[in-house]
Design an enzyme around this catalytic site. Structure first.
Site, PDB file in Angstrom:
ATOM      1  N   GLU A  99       0.844  -1.120  -0.234  1.00 48.46           N
ATOM      2  CA  GLU A  99       0.023  -0.042  -0.040  1.00 48.46           C
ATOM      3  C   GLU A  99       0.746   1.202  -0.061  1.00 48.46           C
ATOM      4  OE1 GLU A  99      -2.562   1.459  -0.678  1.00 48.46           O
ATOM      5  OE2 GLU A  99      -3.951   1.520   0.709  1.00 48.46           O
ATOM      6  N   ASP A 100       0.395   2.374  -0.705  1.00 49.60           N
ATOM      7  CA  ASP A 100       1.096   3.562  -0.641  1.00 49.60           C
ATOM      8  C   ASP A 100       1.264   4.337   0.679  1.00 49.60           C
ATOM      9  OD1 ASP A 100      -1.516   4.278  -0.446  1.00 49.60           O
ATOM     10  OD2 ASP A 100      -1.379   5.621  -2.418  1.00 49.60           O
ATOM     11  N   ASP A 103      -3.937   5.622   6.426  1.00 46.04           N
ATOM     12  CA  ASP A 103      -4.516   6.968   6.805  1.00 46.04           C
ATOM     13  C   ASP A 103      -5.393   6.695   7.806  1.00 46.04           C
ATOM     14  OD1 ASP A 103      -4.741   9.882   6.682  1.00 46.04           O
ATOM     15  OD2 ASP A 103      -6.447   9.620   5.493  1.00 46.04           O
ATOM     16  N   PHE A 152      -1.099  16.320   4.100  1.00 43.75           N
ATOM     17  CA  PHE A 152      -1.512  15.834   2.761  1.00 43.75           C
ATOM     18  C   PHE A 152      -0.286  15.674   1.922  1.00 43.75           C
ATOM     19  CE2 PHE A 152      -3.421  14.991  -1.231  1.00 43.75           C
ATOM     20  CZ  PHE A 152      -4.231  13.900  -0.826  1.00 43.75           C
ATOM     21  N   ARG A 165       1.070  12.227  -9.280  1.00 45.41           N
ATOM     22  CA  ARG A 165       1.576  10.862  -8.924  1.00 45.41           C
ATOM     23  C   ARG A 165       3.008  10.612  -9.650  1.00 45.41           C
ATOM     24  NH1 ARG A 165      -2.791   7.377  -7.244  1.00 45.41           N
ATOM     25  NH2 ARG A 165      -4.732   7.866  -8.156  1.00 45.41           N
TER      26      ARG A 165
HETATM   27  P1  IMP Z   1      -7.479   5.024   4.495  1.00 51.29           P
HETATM   28  O1  IMP Z   1      -8.368   4.307   4.151  1.00 51.29           O
HETATM   29  O2  IMP Z   1      -8.030   6.365   4.963  1.00 51.29           O
HETATM   30  O3  IMP Z   1      -6.306   4.682   5.311  1.00 51.29           O
HETATM   31  O4  IMP Z   1      -7.039   5.672   2.839  1.00 51.29           O
HETATM   32  C1  IMP Z   1      -6.063   5.191   2.485  1.00 51.29           C
HETATM   33  C2  IMP Z   1      -6.027   5.780   0.953  1.00 51.29           C
HETATM   34  O5  IMP Z   1      -6.341   7.307   1.142  1.00 51.29           O
HETATM   35  C3  IMP Z   1      -4.686   5.511   0.570  1.00 51.29           C
HETATM   36  O6  IMP Z   1      -4.518   4.535  -0.345  1.00 51.29           O
HETATM   37  C4  IMP Z   1      -4.411   6.854  -0.502  1.00 51.29           C
HETATM   38  O7  IMP Z   1      -5.188   6.660  -1.620  1.00 51.29           O
HETATM   39  C5  IMP Z   1      -5.531   7.861   0.109  1.00 51.29           C
HETATM   40  N1  IMP Z   1      -4.688   8.838   1.100  1.00 51.29           N
HETATM   41  C6  IMP Z   1      -4.699   8.988   2.380  1.00 51.29           C
HETATM   42  N2  IMP Z   1      -3.851  10.063   2.752  1.00 51.29           N
HETATM   43  C7  IMP Z   1      -3.509  10.578   1.670  1.00 51.29           C
HETATM   44  C8  IMP Z   1      -2.482  11.555   1.172  1.00 51.29           C
HETATM   45  O8  IMP Z   1      -1.664  12.385   2.167  1.00 51.29           O
HETATM   46  N3  IMP Z   1      -2.121  11.839  -0.080  1.00 51.29           N
HETATM   47  C9  IMP Z   1      -2.700  11.199  -1.111  1.00 51.29           C
HETATM   48  N4  IMP Z   1      -3.462  10.047  -0.708  1.00 51.29           N
HETATM   49  C10 IMP Z   1      -3.893   9.769   0.389  1.00 51.29           C
HETATM   50 MG    MG Z   2      -4.720   4.910  -2.612  1.00 47.27          MG
END
Ligand code: IMP
Ligand code: MG
Length: 177
Positions: A99-100, A103, A152, A165
């Site tokens: 995963e990237d 959050d 962010f 990206r």
């Molecule tokens: P989560 O379900 O809230 O953990 O969201 C994870 C996804 O939200 C990641 O795979 C990203 O696509 C997106 N995301 C969360 N924070 C960022 C950020 O700071 N920049 C860009 N994408 C983000």
């Molecule tokens: Mg994502």
């Protein structure tokens, strides 16, 4: 429509690649000669998966999944949708989800639960970035590249409204209100 005013470099391409090489070595040590089934979470993890896969010495297979919990802005919607699933069964495989960024943890907690029902031999999670302050759902992360503050970020696969990206570095985005 909001726009990005400025991007401040937080991690250079060299720093990111150096850390990914370390993660690759750690993963190779953990799996040894056992095959690893990498699941790249589209689209954000593409750059990370490619760089990581090159640094793993265990036999590697790569598959892709597209899961989203995000709308077009910067806040998680809490709705998780699988828009592209795996090509084959993962039963009996050593699965490593790539995963990237983690959050709120909503996407991954849903996804890990979903994958665990498919009977993999093992199931681990690897993320390039982790924003621990933002966690809403608990997720067990096995490999973390960098922990970052609640800001962010864009670049190295991460987007803002599908843009940025392709930046080779990771930067903090200042968003125009
Ligand atoms: P989560 O379900 O809230 O953990 O969201 C994870 C996804 O939200 C990641 O795979 C990203 O696509 C997106 N995301 C969360 N924070 C960022 C950020 O700071 N920049 C860009 N994408 C983000
Ligand atoms: Mg994502």
């Amino acid at each position: 429509m909001t726009k990005i005013k400025q991007i401040n470099i937080h991690l250079t391409e060299e720093q990111v690649n150096q850390r990914i090489a370390e993660m690759g070595a750690e993963i190779s040590k953990a799996y040894g000669d056992e095959p690893v089934y990498l699941i790249c979470i589209l689209k954000g993890s593409v750059f990370f998966t490619c760089e990581l896969a090159k640094r793993i010495t265990s036999p590697v297979e790569i598959d892709f999944m597209c899961v989203s919990s995000y709308g077009s802005g910067t806040k998680s919607s809490g709705v998780v949708k699988i828009s592209k699933d795996l090509d084959v069964s993962i039963e009996g495989k050593n699965v490593l989800v790539v995963e990237d960024i983690i959050d709120s943890g909503r996407t991954l907690s849903y996804l890990l639960h979903n994958l665990s029902t498919r009977k993999p031999k093992s199931l681990k999670l690897c993320t390039l970035l982790d924003k621990p302050e933002r966690r809403v759902c608990e997720v067990n992360v096995d490999y973390i590249g960098f922990q970052i503050p609640d800001k962010f970020v864009v670049g190295y696969g991460l987007d803002y409204d599908q843009l940025y990206r392709n930046l080779p570095y990771i930067g903090f985005a200042e968003i125009e209100e």
